[in-house]
Design an enzyme around this catalytic site. Structure first.
Site, short mmCIF file in Angstrom:
data_model
loop_
_atom_site.label_atom_id
_atom_site.label_comp_id
_atom_site.label_asym_id
_atom_site.label_seq_id
_atom_site.Cartn_x
_atom_site.Cartn_y
_atom_site.Cartn_z
N ARG A 1 2.70 6.56 16.60
CA ARG A 1 2.13 7.58 15.55
C ARG A 1 2.65 8.94 15.87
O ARG A 1 3.04 9.53 15.02
CB ARG A 1 0.76 7.47 15.48
N ASP B 1 -5.30 5.16 13.22
CA ASP B 1 -4.07 5.87 12.85
C ASP B 1 -4.17 7.17 11.78
O ASP B 1 -3.28 8.08 12.18
CB ASP B 1 -3.18 4.89 12.32
N ASP C 1 0.86 -1.36 -0.08
CA ASP C 1 0.07 -0.20 0.07
C ASP C 1 0.91 1.17 0.11
O ASP C 1 0.63 2.05 -0.82
CB ASP C 1 -0.94 -0.15 1.17
#
Ligand code: ARG
Length: 401
Positions: A97, A126, A16
């Site tokens: 994150r 996220d 991805d």
């Protein structure tokens, strides 16, 4: 006119994020994509990942080892706050994150990029954590999230990548979605989407099945200084070594698994499996040491702070004024949280069996039932009279009316 000229893309090496590179250039008119892969102790080899980004069309491919900062600046404060989302999830994915967001913003500023990008979809937490953290650090930088908009299925994504020389995954792709870093693994999707289905043993990697754990218990001692773990069994360890060592020792006894249905910020309930052996045991031990070294009122008040703090990490508000204020509170409480906690690891359980501290508030001659007792028993009577007075008055009035 494209959406941005120069973009720094958070890069993992997976299909991805690789597809994001040609997609940003071809579909959104981005002239230059710089990728950034953060090493947070996920155990991947980073040189092939660096090369893969270049092969997929990146102008520049950055690899940054941020493991130490991940532990010291993000994980340790969370341990001091005993942070467990919905009382269970130690936020092992969530904590990474804000750090990745910081690295992205720093790189964008350094390379003069006008946007940063990530490969998150529109269903998860996220994306929120990235977007909000980036905005907090530099509100002038745009955030691009191609996977939130492209509407391609897994097969279509792979086919799109192949057109630009991005190889399809070689091994039969796993049905699971897995996020991994030094703190642990988060596993979802595939057969786990049925909350009634027991996870197959194959989902686990850091923790042993009970059938394969030692038949003898193992005792460990964790040393803390001001609420921060600094050693194992009396041996001082740097933050990263401490976590990796503890992951091995604890995971070997099958400790550190969580199977839960959690509430995502975007309103979806999701079933997730976690493995976070070191982190879970550290929070358990830290909380216990606090029971020895904090006063009752601070301990009780802190529980509420911890709840809010955990939600803020989960919900992407690491960089926010309230979080900063709560940090100040937590930091202040940790001044005397130093000492050692002893745990017994056995067949999937970590049991605390002892704690000691030079800063202990535990007072043996007050607590004892033996002859050394210095507590003034008679004083209790007057205390209880006053303490119970409102209740007595209430009960009396109830009878009369
Ligand atoms: N639910 C966890 C969180 O929101 C983990 C998310 C990533 N999980 C995954 N299996 N890819 O922090």
């Amino acid at each position: 006119m494209g959406r941005a000229d120069k973009v720094v893309l958070a890069y993992s090496g997976g299909v991805d994020t690789s597809v994001c590179i040609p997609y940003l250039k071809e579909e959104w008119g981005v002239k230059e994509v710089i990728t950034l892969a953060a090493d947070l102790g996920q155990g991947d080899e980073l040189e092939p990942i660096r090369q893969k980004a270049l092969d997929s069309g990146a102008a520049e491919s950055l690899v940054i080892n941020a493991t130490e900062s991940f532990v010291k600046d993000y994980t340790f404060p969370a341990i001091q706050a005993n942070a467990l989302y919905e009382n269970r999830y130690p936020l092992s994915t969530a904590l990474a994150r804000p750090l990745i967001a910081k690295l992205l913003v720093e790189a964008a500023e350094k390379y003069g990029a006008d946007a940063v990008a990530h490969g998150c979809t529109g269903k998860g937490n996220d994306q929120v954590r990235f977007d909000v953290s980036i905005a907090a650090l530099n509100p002038n930088i745009k955030v691009l999230a191609p996977a939130r908009e492209w509407g391609m299925s897994r097969e279509e994504t792979i086919a799109y990548g192949e057109r630009f020389g991005i190889p399809a995954p070689v091994k039969k792709s796993s049905p699971y979605s897995i996020d991994r870093n030094l703190l642990g693994r988060s596993i979802e999707a595939g057969p786990l989407e049925d909350p009634w289905t027991e996870p197959l043993e194959e989902v686990y990697d850091l923790t042993k099945a009970i059938a394969d754990t030692p038949d003898e218990p193992e005792y460990i001692e964790i040393n803390f200084e001001r609420g921060v773990p600094v050693g194992l069994n009396g041996q001082g360890l740097d933050p990263v070594s401490l976590i990796s060592r503890l992951n091995e020792v604890v995971g070997a006894h099958g400790v550190g698994r969580i199977d839960m249905v959690e509430n995502r910020l975007v309103g979806i309930k999701s079933r997730e499996i976690y493995e976070a052996p070191a982190l879970l045991v550290l929070i358990q031990a830290h909380r216990d040491l606090e029971s020895l070294t904090l006063t009752a009122d601070v301990t009780h008040y802190k529980r509420g702070i911890e709840e809010t703090y955990s939600q803020m990490i989960y919900n992407g508000l690491w960089y926010s004024p309230l979080k900063g204020a709560l940090d100040a509170f937590v930091h202040q409480t940790q001044e005397r949280v130093s000492g050692t906690v002893r745990l017994k690891l056995f067949k999937g359980n970590a049991t605390i069996v002892g704690r000691k501290s030079e800063k202990s508030l535990y007072t043996p001659d007050l607590a004892t039932y033996g002859a050394e007792d210095t507590f003034d028993h008679k004083a209790a009577e007057g205390f209880i009279y006053v303490w119970g007075l409102p209740t007595r008055v209430w009960s009396q009035k109830l009878r009369e009316s």
